[in-house]
Scaffold this active site. Structure first.
Site, PDB file in Angstrom:
ATOM      1  N   LYS A   1       1.612   5.347  -4.977  1.00  0.00           N
ATOM      2  CA  LYS A   1       2.207   4.046  -5.284  1.00  0.00           C
ATOM      3  C   LYS A   1       2.961   4.124  -6.610  1.00  0.00           C
ATOM      4  O   LYS A   1       4.085   3.613  -6.729  1.00  0.00           O
ATOM      5  CB  LYS A   1       1.128   2.960  -5.361  1.00  0.00           C
ATOM      6  CG  LYS A   1       0.292   2.767  -4.122  1.00  0.00           C
ATOM      7  CD  LYS A   1      -0.675   1.607  -4.314  1.00  0.00           C
ATOM      8  CE  LYS A   1      -1.702   1.520  -3.209  1.00  0.00           C
ATOM      9  NZ  LYS A   1      -2.778   2.518  -3.330  1.00  0.00           N
TER      10      LYS A   1
ATOM     11  N   LYS B   1       0.806  -1.224   0.000  1.00  0.00           N
ATOM     12  CA  LYS B   1       0.000   0.000   0.000  1.00  0.00           C
ATOM     13  C   LYS B   1       0.841   1.276   0.000  1.00  0.00           C
ATOM     14  O   LYS B   1       0.317   2.364  -0.227  1.00  0.00           O
ATOM     15  CB  LYS B   1      -0.923   0.002   1.220  1.00  0.00           C
ATOM     16  CG  LYS B   1      -1.884  -1.189   1.273  1.00  0.00           C
ATOM     17  CD  LYS B   1      -2.767  -1.251   0.037  1.00  0.00           C
ATOM     18  CE  LYS B   1      -3.753  -2.409   0.105  1.00  0.00           C
ATOM     19  NZ  LYS B   1      -4.588  -2.512  -1.114  1.00  0.00           N
TER      20      LYS B   1
ATOM     21  N   GLU C   1      -5.797  -1.758 -10.616  1.00  0.00           N
ATOM     22  CA  GLU C   1      -6.796  -1.581 -11.658  1.00  0.00           C
ATOM     23  C   GLU C   1      -7.425  -0.186 -11.618  1.00  0.00           C
ATOM     24  O   GLU C   1      -8.109   0.213 -12.564  1.00  0.00           O
ATOM     25  CB  GLU C   1      -7.905  -2.627 -11.511  1.00  0.00           C
ATOM     26  CG  GLU C   1      -7.470  -4.048 -11.838  1.00  0.00           C
ATOM     27  CD  GLU C   1      -8.611  -5.039 -11.755  1.00  0.00           C
ATOM     28  OE1 GLU C   1      -8.753  -5.853 -12.682  1.00  0.00           O
ATOM     29  OE2 GLU C   1      -9.368  -4.999 -10.758  1.00  0.00           O
TER      30      GLU C   1
END
Length: 221
Positions: A78, A18, A169
């Site tokens: 990220k 994360k 995604e």
């Protein structure tokens, strides 16, 4: 004989990171090996309907990050902080050209004993392509499934190599396709994979892995 490597151990060890430690760069050779794993992944009738775009520096990752704004802003750190980000794209156009290239490569690699074997391979593949295109009418979904086989191979390989990874995604596919010129080449972006070293903000690292028990998901006949 040495004990065989436990792939299950690598599957248990991996988690979706994360938060990444910015500035922690992976060796390019390691990333190339993971791309090679994805390239060697299985696909239905050896269709190989994928393309991998690798962003390995800050400027390249910033281009990918353009697709992680607004509703997808949680994924922007990220993308920016990872060492590398891979864009997995699926074939969306130019199918005849693609499958002709696959057939030519199979011939070059020595998979056919003669012209009849080559013709049989082409006929069999075209049968399944036509089935998904005209009968089931699910060709895009069928091709996307093949790309996810490459994704799974890549993620397990990353864990085996001790590399942290995150499948993503949540991004604007249209924006990313435009940024990378994917649609002009007959592809569309499907999923991202961030690679690197997890940072202190990776709360998922401290949580136990949770999956339904084997007797709930598997039936042994």
């Amino acid at each position: 004989m040495p004990n065989p490597v436990s792939l299950v151990a690598f599957a248990r060890a991996r988690h979706a990171v994360k938060a990444y430690a910015a500035g922690q760069r992976l060796d390019d050779a390691q990333v190339r090996e993971l791309i090679e794993l994805a390239r060697l992944a299985p696909s239905s009738v050896n269709s190989q309907p994928w393309h991998f775009t690798i962003a390995g520096d800050e400027a390249a990752r910033a281009r990918i990050a353009k697709a992680t704004t607004g509703s997808y802003a949680a994924n922007e750190p990220k993308v920016r902080d990872a060492s590398h980000v891979i864009v997995l794209a699926a074939r969306a156009d130019r199918f005849a050209e693609h499958f002709a290239a696959v057939l030519a490569q199979e011939a070059q690699d020595g998979r056919f004993q003669d012209a009849a074997a080559r013709a049989a391979q082409d006929k069999g593949r075209q049968f399944y392509v036509a089935q998904h295109r005209f009968d089931r009418k699910d060709e895009p979904q069928w091709l996307e499934k093949q790309v996810y086989l490459a994704l799974g191979t890549l993620l397990l390989g990353a864990s085996a190599a001790g590399i942290d990874a995150t499948p993503i995604e949540g991004f604007d596919s249209r924006a990313l396709d435009a940024e990378l010129g994917l649609r002009e080449r007959g592809y569309t972006s499907l999923v991202l994979v961030a690679l690197g070293r997890r940072g202190d903000g990776d709360f998922n690292a401290g949580l136990p892995k949770s999956r339904l028990p084997l007797d709930k998901v598997a039936t042994f006949l």
